[in-house]
Design a protein around this motif. Structure first.
Motif, PDB file in Angstrom:
ATOM      1  N   LEU A  80      -2.764 -56.304 -23.840  1.00 26.17           N
ATOM      2  CA  LEU A  80      -4.214 -56.429 -23.931  1.00 26.17           C
ATOM      3  C   LEU A  80      -4.898 -56.458 -22.569  1.00 26.17           C
ATOM      4  CD1 LEU A  80      -4.515 -59.063 -26.792  1.00 26.17           C
ATOM      5  CD2 LEU A  80      -4.315 -56.579 -26.959  1.00 26.17           C
ATOM      6  N   GLY A  81      -4.147 -56.772 -21.538  1.00 20.98           N
ATOM      7  CA  GLY A  81      -4.744 -56.838 -20.213  1.00 20.98           C
ATOM      8  C   GLY A  81      -3.664 -57.007 -19.156  1.00 20.98           C
ATOM      9  N   MET A  82      -3.999 -56.638 -17.928  1.00 24.14           N
ATOM     10  CA  MET A  82      -3.055 -56.776 -16.821  1.00 24.14           C
ATOM     11  C   MET A  82      -3.788 -57.269 -15.582  1.00 24.14           C
ATOM     12  SD  MET A  82      -0.670 -53.361 -17.256  1.00 24.14           S
ATOM     13  CE  MET A  82       0.601 -53.930 -16.127  1.00 24.14           C
ATOM     14  N   GLU A  83      -3.074 -58.040 -14.787  1.00 21.15           N
ATOM     15  CA  GLU A  83      -3.570 -58.462 -13.486  1.00 21.15           C
ATOM     16  C   GLU A  83      -2.715 -57.786 -12.427  1.00 21.15           C
ATOM     17  OE1 GLU A  83      -3.543 -62.708 -13.324  1.00 21.15           O
ATOM     18  OE2 GLU A  83      -5.178 -62.916 -14.768  1.00 21.15           O
ATOM     19  N   VAL A  84      -3.261 -56.686 -11.910  1.00 20.53           N
ATOM     20  CA  VAL A  84      -2.627 -55.911 -10.837  1.00 20.53           C
ATOM     21  C   VAL A  84      -3.740 -55.514  -9.877  1.00 20.53           C
ATOM     22  CG1 VAL A  84      -0.814 -55.034 -12.377  1.00 20.53           C
ATOM     23  CG2 VAL A  84      -2.894 -53.705 -12.033  1.00 20.53           C
ATOM     24  N   PRO A  85      -3.419 -55.127  -8.667  1.00 24.95           N
ATOM     25  CA  PRO A  85      -4.488 -54.745  -7.754  1.00 24.95           C
ATOM     26  C   PRO A  85      -5.282 -53.554  -8.288  1.00 24.95           C
ATOM     27  CG  PRO A  85      -2.452 -55.122  -6.554  1.00 24.95           C
ATOM     28  CD  PRO A  85      -2.099 -55.125  -8.006  1.00 24.95           C
ATOM     29  N   ARG A 107       0.886 -59.583 -13.658  1.00 25.34           N
ATOM     30  CA  ARG A 107       0.869 -60.270 -14.957  1.00 25.34           C
ATOM     31  C   ARG A 107       0.316 -59.344 -16.039  1.00 25.34           C
ATOM     32  NH1 ARG A 107      -1.345 -63.684 -11.211  1.00 25.34           N
ATOM     33  NH2 ARG A 107      -0.104 -65.542 -10.685  1.00 25.34           N
ATOM     34  N   ALA A 108       0.749 -59.605 -17.268  1.00 24.77           N
ATOM     35  CA  ALA A 108       0.241 -58.872 -18.430  1.00 24.77           C
ATOM     36  C   ALA A 108       0.022 -59.844 -19.580  1.00 24.77           C
ATOM     37  CB  ALA A 108       1.211 -57.775 -18.857  1.00 24.77           C
ATOM     38  N   LEU A 109      -0.980 -59.566 -20.379  1.00 26.03           N
ATOM     39  CA  LEU A 109      -1.233 -60.340 -21.606  1.00 26.03           C
ATOM     40  C   LEU A 109      -0.615 -59.582 -22.765  1.00 26.03           C
ATOM     41  CD1 LEU A 109      -2.552 -62.718 -23.038  1.00 26.03           C
ATOM     42  CD2 LEU A 109      -4.667 -61.374 -23.169  1.00 26.03           C
ATOM     43  N   THR A 169       1.463 -64.753 -21.818  1.00 26.85           N
ATOM     44  CA  THR A 169       1.296 -64.175 -20.495  1.00 26.85           C
ATOM     45  C   THR A 169       2.670 -63.884 -19.903  1.00 26.85           C
ATOM     46  OG1 THR A 169      -0.732 -65.420 -20.118  1.00 26.85           O
ATOM     47  CG2 THR A 169       0.365 -64.515 -18.184  1.00 26.85           C
ATOM     48  N   LEU A 170       2.880 -62.658 -19.505  1.00 27.50           N
ATOM     49  CA  LEU A 170       4.144 -62.224 -18.899  1.00 27.50           C
ATOM     50  C   LEU A 170       3.901 -62.053 -17.398  1.00 27.50           C
ATOM     51  CD1 LEU A 170       7.078 -61.185 -19.160  1.00 27.50           C
ATOM     52  CD2 LEU A 170       6.116 -58.924 -19.660  1.00 27.50           C
TER      53      LEU A 170
END
Length: 460
Positions: free
Chosen positions: A305-310, A324-326, A218-219
């Protein structure tokens, strides 16, 4: 186990018995294939997703069904676990005869948004010679390849067998490696057949000799202590989404080649993937330079593989403070995952944008595998594949995917010849939307294993 016979066991009971000849295993296989197909569909209907946050009771149901199918084949079967998802262990040893370990897994990836599928992901549907459904190819078809061969050979099976079907290949808890070590004596075998890889093309079988490993992390990038108005502060301080995007962009150069220094590679494969076929089958566009098979099988690669952004829906006019990014880093078959993570971390540290606070957290890792594909067992493997595919010679390929269990299996069984083959073709879309199984290739894979088990048996 279920007392009522499945359609498959009734077909197996009706199949012809007696030994001799190479044509007979094929005829006996064809007699049991309708039941094999029916039981594959039963398995696909069970949403045995092993990912965190899902209901795990379907995994228990799929393990029970696999155990029932193997019991019907005359094997001594039990459910086993070491704190994680249930696995199935089934055995039938023959004193004085070689033993073959048959591996597959019964858990599956999440289906994602069902609306994106052409049909219900957990209701198998045949279209144009392919069976669609989550797990139809990866790896419930692998389970049924083993079951098909056992049913076809029946009482004339001339080798001992140990079947190990695990339930956490897709999302591991760390329990299965412990389980392997606990079951070391039960798993001893001369040959291990792993049906969790693919073939080169429809109509062309393959022997897989290498698998890449992987590291996931996780970045997290933080640029602000709290969200602020984008009009009042935009241009003076960065938002975390832009900073994360800029950092991710440093993973590749302008041509699309990986820019993370120091990662290991192995020699380029002898076979290459024609560009027109590659991009047609992947449904993508050109990316990177050099041999496509090298970039997929023997060199490292990185994906997000995935991101946590609005999300766009409901977004406000504020600068995002954290994003965050996976990150998924695939590594060469010989690379050490710990070394690879350290190199990824060093790259991130060198490229932190605009004074952001960056955290890279390792989530999981697995080494790759390279196998020696020479010797009498592989001679028999190639012969069985050639006969099952109507005289087409198998090609030697690698796989960009990982099977984390295999290094542990090699450690537990150091003297066992490990063979990797399977039922997927390039359009199976394992892990993706509209995953499917080519039914013609499935029958050939079942025949190849039937022929191989038949040939590995010494004369009576």
């Amino acid at each position: 186990m279920a007392a009522e016979q499945s359609p498959s066991s009734r077909a197996a009971a009706a199949s012809p018995r007696g030994g001799g000849g190479e044509s007979q295993p094929a005829a006996r296989l064809d007699a049991v294939m309708p039941g094999v197909r029916a039981d594959l569909e039963r398995l696909v209907r069970i949403p045995s997703v092993s990912a965190p946050g899902f209901d795990f009771s379907p995994i228990d149901r799929s393990a029970d069904l696999v155990a029932s199918l193997l019991t019907e084949c005359g094997l001594a079967t039990r459910l086993v676990a070491a704190g994680g998802r249930p696995a199935v262990l089934a055995t039938r040893r023959l004193p004085g005869r070689p033993t073959v370990l048959l591996y597959a897994h019964h858990d599956v990836q999440p289906a994602g948004d069902p609306a994106l599928w052409t049909s219900d992901p957990f209701e198998p549907v045949e279209r144009d010679g392919r069976l669609y459904g989550r797990g139809a190819a990866d790896d419930k078809a692998g389970i049924m390849v083993h079951v098909a061969a056992l049913r076809a050979l029946g009482d004339d099976l001339g080798v001992g067998v140990v079947v190990f079907v695990e339930g956490e290949e897709e999302y591991g808890t760390g329990a299965t490696p412990r389980l392997l070590h606990q079951l070391r004596s039960d798993l001893q075998a001369d040959v291990a057949l792993v049906t969790d890889v693919g073939n080169w093309a429809v109509g062309v079988p393959a022997v897989t000799t290498s698998l890449r490993g992987h590291v996931t992390a996780t970045l997290e990038v933080r640029t602000l202590s709290h969200a602020v108005h984008s009009g009042m502060y935009g241009g003076a301080v960065p938002d975390a989404v832009i900073a994360l995007s800029r950092l991710i962009a440093t993973f590749h150069d302008d041509a699309g080649d990986l820019a993370i220094a120091g990662l290991a590679t192995t020699p380029d494969p002898a076979i290459d993937y024609p560009a027109d076929r590659l991009y047609a089958e992947a449904g993508g566009t050109p990316f990177g330079t050099g041999s496509a098979t090298a970039r997929m099988w023997s060199r490292p690669s990185v994906s997000i593989l995935g991101m946590e952004v609005p999300p766009i829906e409901g977004a406000t006019s504020t600068l995002t403070p954290v994003a965050r990014a996976l990150v998924s880093l695939r590594i060469a078959p010989t690379e050490d995952p710990s070394r690879a993570f350290a190199l990824l971390e060093a790259h991130v540290r060198r490229n932190i944008p605009w004074g952001a606070t960056v955290t890279l957290t390792r989530r999981g890792a697995a080494p790759g595998l390279a196998v020696d594909s020479t010797g009498p067992v592989y001679d028999q493997v190639r012969a069985a594949l050639r006969d099952a595919w109507d005289g087409v010679d198998p090609v030697e390929i690698g796989s960009g995917g990982s099977i984390p269990l295999l290094l542990d299996l090699a450690e537990v069984l150091p003297d066992t010849t490990i063979v990797l083959n399977g039922v997927e073709d390039p359009d199976s879309r394992a892990h993706g939307i509209d995953e499917s199984l080519h039914l013609g290739e499935f029958r050939r894979a079942c025949l190849a294993e039937t022929l191989l088990l038949h040939r590995l048996a010494p004369p009576r």
